[in-house]
Design a protein around this motif. Structure first.
Motif, mmCIF file in Angstrom:
data_model
loop_
_atom_site.group_PDB
_atom_site.id
_atom_site.type_symbol
_atom_site.label_atom_id
_atom_site.label_comp_id
_atom_site.label_asym_id
_atom_site.label_seq_id
_atom_site.Cartn_x
_atom_site.Cartn_y
_atom_site.Cartn_z
ATOM 1 N N THR A 26 -65.218 69.288 64.153
ATOM 2 C CA THR A 26 -65.421 68.289 64.548
ATOM 3 C C THR A 26 -63.631 67.642 64.803
ATOM 4 O O THR A 26 -62.617 68.075 64.440
ATOM 5 C CB THR A 26 -65.651 66.580 64.360
ATOM 6 N N ALA A 29 -59.668 63.448 68.211
ATOM 7 C CA ALA A 29 -60.090 62.458 69.561
ATOM 8 C C ALA A 29 -58.783 62.902 70.770
ATOM 9 O O ALA A 29 -59.414 63.863 72.081
ATOM 10 C CB ALA A 29 -59.772 61.004 69.945
ATOM 11 N N CYS A 32 -59.228 66.743 72.591
ATOM 12 C CA CYS A 32 -60.326 67.099 72.876
ATOM 13 C C CYS A 32 -60.300 67.547 75.086
ATOM 14 O O CYS A 32 -59.506 66.308 75.172
ATOM 15 C CB CYS A 32 -61.294 65.915 73.389
ATOM 16 N N TYR A 33 -60.150 67.556 75.609
ATOM 17 C CA TYR A 33 -60.860 67.806 76.952
ATOM 18 C C TYR A 33 -60.936 67.426 78.005
ATOM 19 O O TYR A 33 -61.138 67.426 78.730
ATOM 20 C CB TYR A 33 -61.120 69.232 77.137
ATOM 21 N N SER A 37 -66.789 64.219 74.811
ATOM 22 C CA SER A 37 -66.262 64.949 73.896
ATOM 23 C C SER A 37 -65.638 63.638 73.238
ATOM 24 O O SER A 37 -66.082 63.704 71.908
ATOM 25 C CB SER A 37 -65.272 66.631 73.858
ATOM 26 N N VAL A 38 -64.566 62.865 73.103
ATOM 27 C CA VAL A 38 -63.722 61.801 72.819
ATOM 28 C C VAL A 38 -64.808 61.021 72.312
ATOM 29 O O VAL A 38 -64.917 60.317 71.509
ATOM 30 C CB VAL A 38 -62.562 61.190 73.746
ATOM 31 N N VAL A 41 -66.597 61.895 69.595
ATOM 32 C CA VAL A 41 -65.976 62.254 68.116
ATOM 33 C C VAL A 41 -65.324 60.750 67.468
ATOM 34 O O VAL A 41 -65.692 60.334 66.385
ATOM 35 C CB VAL A 41 -64.441 63.043 69.484
ATOM 36 N N TYR A 46 -69.911 63.340 67.202
ATOM 37 C CA TYR A 46 -69.583 64.918 67.517
ATOM 38 C C TYR A 46 -71.421 66.135 66.593
ATOM 39 O O TYR A 46 -71.005 65.964 65.798
ATOM 40 C CB TYR A 46 -68.586 65.418 67.397
ATOM 41 N N ASN A 80 -64.225 77.655 69.659
ATOM 42 C CA ASN A 80 -65.020 76.321 70.950
ATOM 43 C C ASN A 80 -65.040 77.720 71.668
ATOM 44 O O ASN A 80 -64.768 78.128 72.622
ATOM 45 C CB ASN A 80 -64.538 75.192 70.760
ATOM 46 N N GLN A 289 -71.010 67.037 74.657
ATOM 47 C CA GLN A 289 -69.179 68.280 74.906
ATOM 48 C C GLN A 289 -68.866 68.661 76.782
ATOM 49 O O GLN A 289 -68.312 69.202 76.879
ATOM 50 C CB GLN A 289 -69.110 69.523 73.525
#
Length: 303
Positions: A26, A29, A32-33, A37-38, A41, A46, A80, A289
């Motif tokens: 994980t 936050a 994250c992209y 995902s944020v 998290v 997650y 990832n 994600q």
């Protein structure tokens, strides 16, 4: 290896499928992209590595069931590598290296062994100013559909992955194709108002059908162009919740075989009513994600 990708649905023969092994756990936050995902998290939901490995294995088994050659990236420690569509894409007989977020450059090295099987003159690296990810690029016979974002705030929008410079470069690379660009709705903070890539709000299926989400498009006339292109009777419209769950992001093995998430009840029922064979898989953990089936696969050869 002789590549051949003319569209999204011809019979698949070879594909790169990402891997969830050693994906890094994980993230924070702030690292994250994308907003989905944020969200997970912060909620403590997650996805776990073991769950995602099992989900990806279910896809690998279906691909192998249909005789598809499946390549997997070399496993990089704590990296990832799930979304193989981000790092490269194939059009005609060329593979184009995506200019992705700088932190993800090492993912490309993990498929170097595949890259090296391809004739050197068929390997394309775009100029540095061309930002593009494979989720935004869809070959469709005479056309190449590309999702983009041209707002002045582009540098501040982390979910804007493909710029107009890349659209123009792809246009020059394939003069025999009609390149059609679509402005996508972007948000750094609201996953339900964010089309991370074109394949999050649109995908062709079969020979003349498509799945689409209207609100993913910033310009209504561009959405209408697609509906008219396929014909309203051939278009399956999804709502905001279904877009958030990634209903557009299925994956075609052929013109009549589609891999879909098992929870997409309304979509899967419609697909079967249209005489598609639907291979259902559990993929909801991957979906946390911000990507799903198309995002985790990068086709190399279709008939």
């Amino acid at each position: 290896m002789k590549l051949n990708i003319q569209n999204e649905t011809s019979r698949l023969r070879a594909v790169i499928l990402g891997t969830a092994e050693s994906f890094g756990g994980t993230p924070k936050a702030e690292d994250c992209y994308d907003p989905k995902s944020v969200e997970h998290v912060l909620a403590g939901t997650y996805p776990k590595e073991d769950d995602m490995i099992l989900e990806m294995q279910s896809v690998a088994k279906i691909l192998e069931k249909y005789g598809v050659t499946v390549y997997r990236p070399d496993v990089l420690k704590k990296c990832n590598q799930i979304f193989s569509r981000d790092i490269a894409f194939t059009i005609n007989d060329k593979i184009i290296r995506a200019n992705i977020l700088p932190d993800r450059d090492k993912e490309i090295e993990a498929i170097r062994y595949v890259w090296n099987k391809i004739d050197e003159d068929k390997r394309i690296i775009l100029p540095e100013e061309c930002h593009v990810e494979g989720g935004d690029v869809m070959p469709w016979n005479d056309y190449i559909f590309i999702g983009t974002y041209t707002g002045e705030d582009y540098p501040d929008i982390i979910t804007a992955r493909t710029n107009i410079e890349a659209v123009n470069a792809i246009n020059e690379l394939f003069p025999d194709k009609k390149v059609k660009a679509f402005e996508l709705r972007k948000s750094n903070t609201n996953a339900k108002e964010n089309a991370l890539h074109l394949d999050c709000c649109f995908q062709p299926i079969g020979k003349e059908k498509a799945i689409i989400h209207k609100n993913g498009f910033l310009v209504e006339s561009e959405y209408e162009w697609l509906v008219n292109f396929f014909g309203i009777e051939n278009v399956f419209e999804i709502d905001k919740e279904e877009m958030y769950d990634m209903n557009c992001n299925v994956f075609s093995i052929s013109e009549d075989i589609i891999i879909s998430e098992k929870s997409f009840t309304r979509l899967n029922t419609w697909l079967r009513a249209q005489n598609f064979i639907v291979e259902e898989v559990p993929y909801s953990e991957i979906g946390k994600q911000g990507g799903l089936l198309r995002c985790t696969t990068m086709p190399l050869i279709r008939d």
